[in-house]
Design an enzyme around this catalytic site. Structure first.
Site, PDB file in Angstrom:
ATOM      1  N   ASP A  15     -19.024 -29.707  33.640  1.00  0.00           N
ATOM      2  CA  ASP A  15     -19.828 -30.868  33.199  1.00  0.00           C
ATOM      3  C   ASP A  15     -20.559 -30.461  31.924  1.00  0.00           C
ATOM      4  OD1 ASP A  15     -21.163 -33.443  33.328  1.00  0.00           O
ATOM      5  OD2 ASP A  15     -22.938 -32.412  34.061  1.00  0.00           O
ATOM      6  N   SER A  16     -21.191 -31.446  31.300  1.00  0.00           N
ATOM      7  CA  SER A  16     -21.988 -31.136  30.111  1.00  0.00           C
ATOM      8  C   SER A  16     -23.281 -30.405  30.474  1.00  0.00           C
ATOM      9  CB  SER A  16     -22.336 -32.440  29.387  1.00  0.00           C
ATOM     10  OG  SER A  16     -23.047 -33.297  30.264  1.00  0.00           O
ATOM     11  N   TYR A  47     -23.057 -35.273  26.201  1.00  0.00           N
ATOM     12  CA  TYR A  47     -21.739 -35.708  25.776  1.00  0.00           C
ATOM     13  C   TYR A  47     -21.719 -37.231  25.603  1.00  0.00           C
ATOM     14  CZ  TYR A  47     -19.250 -31.304  26.920  1.00  0.00           C
ATOM     15  OH  TYR A  47     -18.760 -30.024  26.962  1.00  0.00           O
ATOM     16  N   GLY A  48     -22.539 -37.907  26.395  1.00  0.00           N
ATOM     17  CA  GLY A  48     -22.433 -39.358  26.538  1.00  0.00           C
ATOM     18  C   GLY A  48     -22.717 -40.170  25.294  1.00  0.00           C
ATOM     19  N   CYS A  78     -17.566 -34.711  35.208  1.00  0.00           N
ATOM     20  CA  CYS A  78     -18.315 -35.422  34.165  1.00  0.00           C
ATOM     21  C   CYS A  78     -17.509 -36.689  33.862  1.00  0.00           C
ATOM     22  CB  CYS A  78     -18.404 -34.534  32.928  1.00  0.00           C
ATOM     23  SG  CYS A  78     -19.121 -35.356  31.487  1.00  0.00           S
ATOM     24  N   ASN A  79     -18.136 -37.825  34.039  1.00  0.00           N
ATOM     25  CA  ASN A  79     -17.418 -39.085  33.793  1.00  0.00           C
ATOM     26  C   ASN A  79     -17.026 -39.220  32.332  1.00  0.00           C
ATOM     27  OD1 ASN A  79     -17.741 -41.049  36.371  1.00  0.00           O
ATOM     28  ND2 ASN A  79     -19.464 -39.660  36.227  1.00  0.00           N
ATOM     29  N   THR A  80     -17.936 -38.811  31.451  1.00  0.00           N
ATOM     30  CA  THR A  80     -17.696 -38.952  30.020  1.00  0.00           C
ATOM     31  C   THR A  80     -16.478 -38.126  29.602  1.00  0.00           C
ATOM     32  OG1 THR A  80     -20.085 -39.159  29.780  1.00  0.00           O
ATOM     33  CG2 THR A  80     -18.816 -38.791  27.772  1.00  0.00           C
ATOM     34  N   GLU A 157     -31.931 -34.175  33.177  1.00  0.00           N
ATOM     35  CA  GLU A 157     -31.941 -32.793  32.681  1.00  0.00           C
ATOM     36  C   GLU A 157     -33.366 -32.240  32.672  1.00  0.00           C
ATOM     37  OE1 GLU A 157     -29.655 -30.408  31.540  1.00  0.00           O
ATOM     38  OE2 GLU A 157     -28.019 -31.671  32.278  1.00  0.00           O
ATOM     39  N   CYS A 192     -22.017 -41.697  36.227  1.00  0.00           N
ATOM     40  CA  CYS A 192     -22.386 -40.487  35.479  1.00  0.00           C
ATOM     41  C   CYS A 192     -22.918 -39.513  36.520  1.00  0.00           C
ATOM     42  CB  CYS A 192     -23.456 -40.802  34.441  1.00  0.00           C
ATOM     43  SG  CYS A 192     -24.140 -39.321  33.645  1.00  0.00           S
ATOM     44  N   THR A 193     -22.440 -38.281  36.470  1.00  0.00           N
ATOM     45  CA  THR A 193     -22.804 -37.324  37.523  1.00  0.00           C
ATOM     46  C   THR A 193     -24.266 -36.884  37.442  1.00  0.00           C
ATOM     47  OG1 THR A 193     -21.931 -35.504  36.173  1.00  0.00           O
ATOM     48  CG2 THR A 193     -20.437 -36.502  37.780  1.00  0.00           C
ATOM     49  N   HIS A 194     -24.949 -37.250  36.375  1.00  0.00           N
ATOM     50  CA  HIS A 194     -26.383 -36.948  36.292  1.00  0.00           C
ATOM     51  C   HIS A 194     -27.240 -37.937  37.091  1.00  0.00           C
ATOM     52  CE1 HIS A 194     -25.454 -34.198  32.989  1.00  0.00           C
ATOM     53  NE2 HIS A 194     -26.720 -33.820  32.967  1.00  0.00           N
TER      54      HIS A 194
HETATM   55  N1  DGL Z   1     -22.754 -35.994  33.416  1.00  0.00           N
HETATM   56  C1  DGL Z   1     -21.996 -36.628  32.413  1.00  0.00           C
HETATM   57  C2  DGL Z   1     -21.213 -37.814  32.971  1.00  0.00           C
HETATM   58  O1  DGL Z   1     -20.907 -37.831  34.152  1.00  0.00           O
HETATM   59  C3  DGL Z   1     -22.640 -37.058  31.133  1.00  0.00           C
HETATM   60  C4  DGL Z   1     -23.963 -36.575  30.726  1.00  0.00           C
HETATM   61  C5  DGL Z   1     -24.025 -36.429  29.203  1.00  0.00           C
HETATM   62  O2  DGL Z   1     -24.258 -37.419  28.510  1.00  0.00           O
HETATM   63  O3  DGL Z   1     -23.782 -35.311  28.769  1.00  0.00           O
HETATM   64  O4  DGL Z   1     -20.856 -38.715  32.252  1.00  0.00           O
END
Ligand code: DGL
Length: 285
Positions: A15-16, A47-48, A78-80, A157, A192-194
């Site tokens: 993941d990011s 990443y998003g 990570c979805n992104t 974060e 988004c996994t966050h």
């Molecule tokens: N956790 C990441 C996701 O699932 C994205 C978080 C980011 O923007 O880096 O999309």
């Protein structure tokens, strides 16, 4: 049939940042005898907000680093990165089973929704690329309302997952989704996994009747099926061997040690954490 040494290798999870630890928690629960090597590209998060091409390049570098350390499969937690890089990853690492979280998230949403109106909260890049919209409508006829909730990543974060600031941000993103009371979504996907640790605030803003799903559990099931199908499961039988965790980050070890446990739902041992430099690798997209 795969050999014993390959089956004993860890599963790479990437993941990011700390978000993918929510997926790792579900993977561990389902596959407790497996070892996992987690990589959080914390130096380049988020990443998003980046373009798909940049995320694809980062993802290729991240998976190359995992492969260099020896993994038998990779979960893009990570979805992104799943939205932007899965085809490129599968092409580059064609011998390696690689799964993402978008398909499993779409499956969870479709299983939960009765009305066929599904809301998705995700990063800007995931929403812009339309990956959830495509994955959900590929499974059933549905209306998909997707909203970019980029600030949630920063809050997560930071370890700010509850309280008035998080609730105000959640209301701002979520309330407009439910404005049309005649055909409001009945299901909300945390794309988004966050986002799962912010569930309390998200639930308050969405209301008690909405089903909230994420991809962690369905991803864990998909990984188990994939490993079973490829004869890659660890040989230890269930419960006889506690799997080991190792963590890699590209920056901010202290922050990761501090915030990570909130996402993993378990302590993170400093001696299992290493900092690596992905820029030293020369992979181009
Ligand atoms: N956790 C990441 C996701 O699932 C994205 C978080 C980011 O923007 O880096 O999309």
């Amino acid at each position: 049939m795969t050999d014993r040494a390959t089956r004993a290798l860890p599963i790479g999870v990437f993941d990011s940042g700390v978000g993918g630890l929510t997926v790792l928690a579900a993977l561990r629960a389902r596959l407790p005898e497996e070892d996992f090597l987690y990589l959080g590209d914390t130096a380049r998060l988020p990443y998003g907000t980046k373009t798909a091409g940049t995320v694809e390049r980062y993802a290729l570098q991240a998976v190359e680093a995992l492969v260099a350390r020896g993994v038998k499969a990779v979960v893009v937690a990570c979805n992104t990165a799943s939205a932007a890089a899965l085809p490129a990853l599968r092409q580059r690492f064609d011998d390696l089973p690689v799964i993402g979280v978008i398909e499993p998230g779409a499956v969870a949403a479709v299983q939960a929704s009765r009305s066929g109106h599904i809301a998705v909260l995700a990063t800007e890049s995931t929403v812009r690329g339309g990956a959830y919209q495509r994955a959900i409508t590929g499974l059933r006829q549905a209306r998909v309302s997707a909203v970019a909730a980029s600030l949630f990543v920063a809050l997560a974060e930071e370890g700010w997952v509850r309280g008035p600031i998080v609730e105000a941000v959640a209301r701002r993103y979520i309330e407009p989704l439910f404005g049309d009371t005649a055909y409001a979504p009945d299901t909300l996907v945390l794309g988004c996994t966050h986002f799962p640790p912010l569930l309390g605030a998200i639930r308050l803003a969405a209301g008690a009747d909405v089903v909230i799903v994420d991809s962690a559990e369905t991803t864990a099931r998909a990984l188990q099926e994939l490993l079973t199908g490829k004869h890659l499961l660890h040989e230890a039988s269930m419960g006889t061997r506690p799997g080991q965790l190792r963590f890699l980050v590209t920056d901010g070890e202290e922050r990761f040690l501090h915030t990570g446990p909130l996402f993993l739902n378990a302590p993170i041992d400093n001696s299992r954490l290493e900092r690596i430099d992905l820029n030293a690798r020369s992979v181009s997209a």
